[in-house]
Design an enzyme around this catalytic site. Structure first.
Site, PDB file in Angstrom:
ATOM      1  N   LYS A 186      -8.222  -2.439  -6.582  1.00  0.00           N
ATOM      2  CA  LYS A 186      -9.424  -2.620  -7.386  1.00  0.00           C
ATOM      3  C   LYS A 186      -9.675  -4.058  -7.783  1.00  0.00           C
ATOM      4  O   LYS A 186      -8.763  -4.762  -8.196  1.00  0.00           O
ATOM      5  CB  LYS A 186      -9.296  -1.787  -8.656  1.00  0.00           C
ATOM      6  N   GLY A 200       2.567  -7.218 -13.643  1.00  0.00           N
ATOM      7  CA  GLY A 200       1.566  -7.493 -14.677  1.00  0.00           C
ATOM      8  C   GLY A 200       1.760  -8.871 -15.305  1.00  0.00           C
ATOM      9  O   GLY A 200       0.791  -9.590 -15.570  1.00  0.00           O
TER      10      GLY A 200
HETATM   11  P1  AMP Z   1      -2.863  -3.246  -6.410  1.00  0.00           P
HETATM   12  O1  AMP Z   1      -1.849  -2.532  -7.246  1.00  0.00           O
HETATM   13  O2  AMP Z   1      -4.186  -3.433  -7.083  1.00  0.00           O
HETATM   14  O3  AMP Z   1      -2.331  -4.511  -5.793  1.00  0.00           O
HETATM   15  O4  AMP Z   1      -3.223  -2.247  -5.231  1.00  0.00           O
HETATM   16  C1  AMP Z   1      -2.297  -1.842  -4.278  1.00  0.00           C
HETATM   17  C2  AMP Z   1      -2.825  -0.628  -3.595  1.00  0.00           C
HETATM   18  O5  AMP Z   1      -4.061  -0.914  -2.984  1.00  0.00           O
HETATM   19  C3  AMP Z   1      -1.932  -0.119  -2.492  1.00  0.00           C
HETATM   20  O6  AMP Z   1      -1.379   1.101  -2.890  1.00  0.00           O
HETATM   21  C4  AMP Z   1      -2.870   0.041  -1.310  1.00  0.00           C
HETATM   22  O7  AMP Z   1      -2.711   1.275  -0.640  1.00  0.00           O
HETATM   23  C5  AMP Z   1      -4.239   0.009  -1.953  1.00  0.00           C
HETATM   24  N1  AMP Z   1      -5.275  -0.424  -1.004  1.00  0.00           N
HETATM   25  C6  AMP Z   1      -5.259  -1.488  -0.212  1.00  0.00           C
HETATM   26  N2  AMP Z   1      -6.342  -1.526   0.569  1.00  0.00           N
HETATM   27  C7  AMP Z   1      -7.068  -0.440   0.271  1.00  0.00           C
HETATM   28  C8  AMP Z   1      -8.303   0.089   0.771  1.00  0.00           C
HETATM   29  N3  AMP Z   1      -8.992  -0.551   1.710  1.00  0.00           N
HETATM   30  N4  AMP Z   1      -8.761   1.225   0.219  1.00  0.00           N
HETATM   31  C9  AMP Z   1      -8.069   1.850  -0.741  1.00  0.00           C
HETATM   32  N5  AMP Z   1      -6.905   1.421  -1.243  1.00  0.00           N
HETATM   33  C10 AMP Z   1      -6.401   0.272  -0.743  1.00  0.00           C
END
Ligand code: AMP
Length: 397
Positions: free
Chosen positions: A199, A378
């Site tokens: 996100k 974090g």
């Molecule tokens: P974050 O904790 O915000 O760094 O997000 C990591 C997560 O983002 C991982 O579990 C990935 O599977 C997910 N992610 C990466 N690319 C995508 C995508 N295109 N659509 C949905 N989820 C994603």
């Protein structure tokens, strides 16, 4: 910073309370799945013990609601004892007379581990009396827990005020801060940030702070589609945060104004469901049909991103490029991990942080080829946002 380093402190005969981050993953059998966080604090612990100090360790584990036996630190005490090859004193009670006696009787070179601090609600409330009771156990306080440095809890923040001149950064925490500062204030250019993950909302402030520092901003992962849509693309059923479209558009405009090169994926691997078994296709990133979602960056984007990374002298990476947990959508993350490693071997400085990015780099056995792998999730994001972390401030004050 240097004045707060443990490098110039004599621990001989001193009782030293060390806040470590032993919040490690355990499986259903209470076995440690990954002991990286424990091993990362060994240099600080050994320094105190080798100099004849008494090390009293404290940490939290998980998010227990009161005294839940599954969150006890017993398995960690046993593992630590093996790693150090010495007895680790452990007591289930925190402030009983017996515990205090046991700790009082420890001799130079001895080590104790206190029970999970989050068994006590006072820990997260930053309670002064609780902090004072902990502080009474020791002469010196060291914080070596970067993972919780953004939390104003008793053991990370409140406690520091009871140690006046006798509070220090552990070697791990010092190293984290030094390396993050090295990236944020780098003069080795071009400086490229690679930001991915699910996100955009969780990374907005990081991107905003980096706009003033980087030359290139590569955005991938789910969050890229909010940018693609904000700039007029069709992203089908890709992950989107409707309420962040305006923010994404404004940030893209700010990057252009400030001369930062913004690179979004131009193509994507799309799927007709969020699953490793879904049907997949290649697509332009800004022309994804309804019913389909982008789950990885495409080959053309990989080549372009790799080219930018190869020409960079400083590289900061947080967040995967796709759903790398699924075999079929790991290629973007894996390829850029390889590019970052090879740029590092060529002489660039690289820093990778955040749970998923670190998991990815470990999965591809490339951690040794990266200049610095941060242990903080974090905490690292907040540091990159330019915020002053309460635990760091508590030591410097
Ligand atoms: P974050 O904790 O915000 O760094 O997000 C990591 C997560 O983002 C991982 O579990 C990935 O599977 C997910 N992610 C990466 N690319 C995508 C995508 N295109 N659509 C949905 N989820 C994603």
């Amino acid at each position: 910073m240097a004045a707060k380093s443990i490098n110039n402190v004599d621990f001989n005969g001193k009782r030293v309370l060390i806040r470590v981050d032993f919040n490690v993953p355990l499986n259903q059998n209470q076995e440690i799945v990954d002991d990286t966080r424990i091993r990362e604090s060994l240099p600080t612990i050994r320094k105190v013990l080798d100099q004849g100090g008494v090390a009293i360790l404290m940490t939290h584990l998980g998010r227990p609601k009161g005294h839940e036996p599954n969150f006890s630190l017993i398995p960690i005490a046993i593992h630590l004892s093996k790693l150090l090859n010495k007895n680790v004193v452990f007591d289930r009670e925190l402030f009983s007379d017996r515990t205090k006696d046991v700790i009082k009787n420890l001799k130079g070179g001895d080590i104790a581990l206190l029970e999970n601090l989050r068994f006590y609600k006072e820990e997260e409330l930053g309670d002064e009396d609780f902090a004072k009771n902990l502080a009474d156990l020791a002469d010196i306080y060291i914080n070596d827990a970067f993972g919780t440095a953004h939390r104003a809890h008793c053991s990370t923040t409140t406690i520091a005020k009871f140690f006046q001149e006798k509070k220090y950064f552990g070697l791990l925490l010092e190293n984290e801060i030094e390396n993050l500062n090295k990236v944020l204030n780098t003069e080795k250019r071009p400086f490229t940030a690679i930001i991915g993950g699910a996100k955009v909302s969780t990374k907005i402030d990081v991107i905003r702070n980096l706009i003033n520092r980087v030359d290139n901003m590569l955005i991938g992962g789910g969050m890229a589609f909010t940018f693609v849509k904000a700039l007029g693309g069709n992203v089908g059923d890709s992950l989107i945060e409707e309420d962040k479209l305006e923010v994404a558009r404004n940030m893209a405009a700010e990057m252009m104004r400030k001369g930062v090169n913004l690179f979004l994926p131009s193509d994507a691997i799309i799927a007709n469901g969020f699953s490793n078994e879904a049907e997949t296709r290649w697509s332009e990133a800004d022309n994804i049909p309804d019913g389909w979602m982008g789950l990885d960056i495409g080959q053309r984007s990989i080549r372009r991103f790799a080219e930018i990374i190869n020409n960079s002298e400083t590289i900061l990476w947080n967040g995967p490029m796709g759903v790398f947990e699924f075999e079929r959508f790991k290629q973007g993350t894996k390829s850029l991990a390889i590019s970052t490693a090879s740029a590092t071997i060529r002489g660039a400085f690289s820093l990778i942080g955040g749970g998923d990015s670190v998991a990815a780099i470990n999965r591809y056995n490339l951690a040794d080829q990266i200049s610095y792998v941060s242990t903080g999730g974090g905490a690292m994001l907040e540091y990159l946002e330019g915020k002053e972390l309460p635990a760091i401030k508590a030591i410097l004050d």
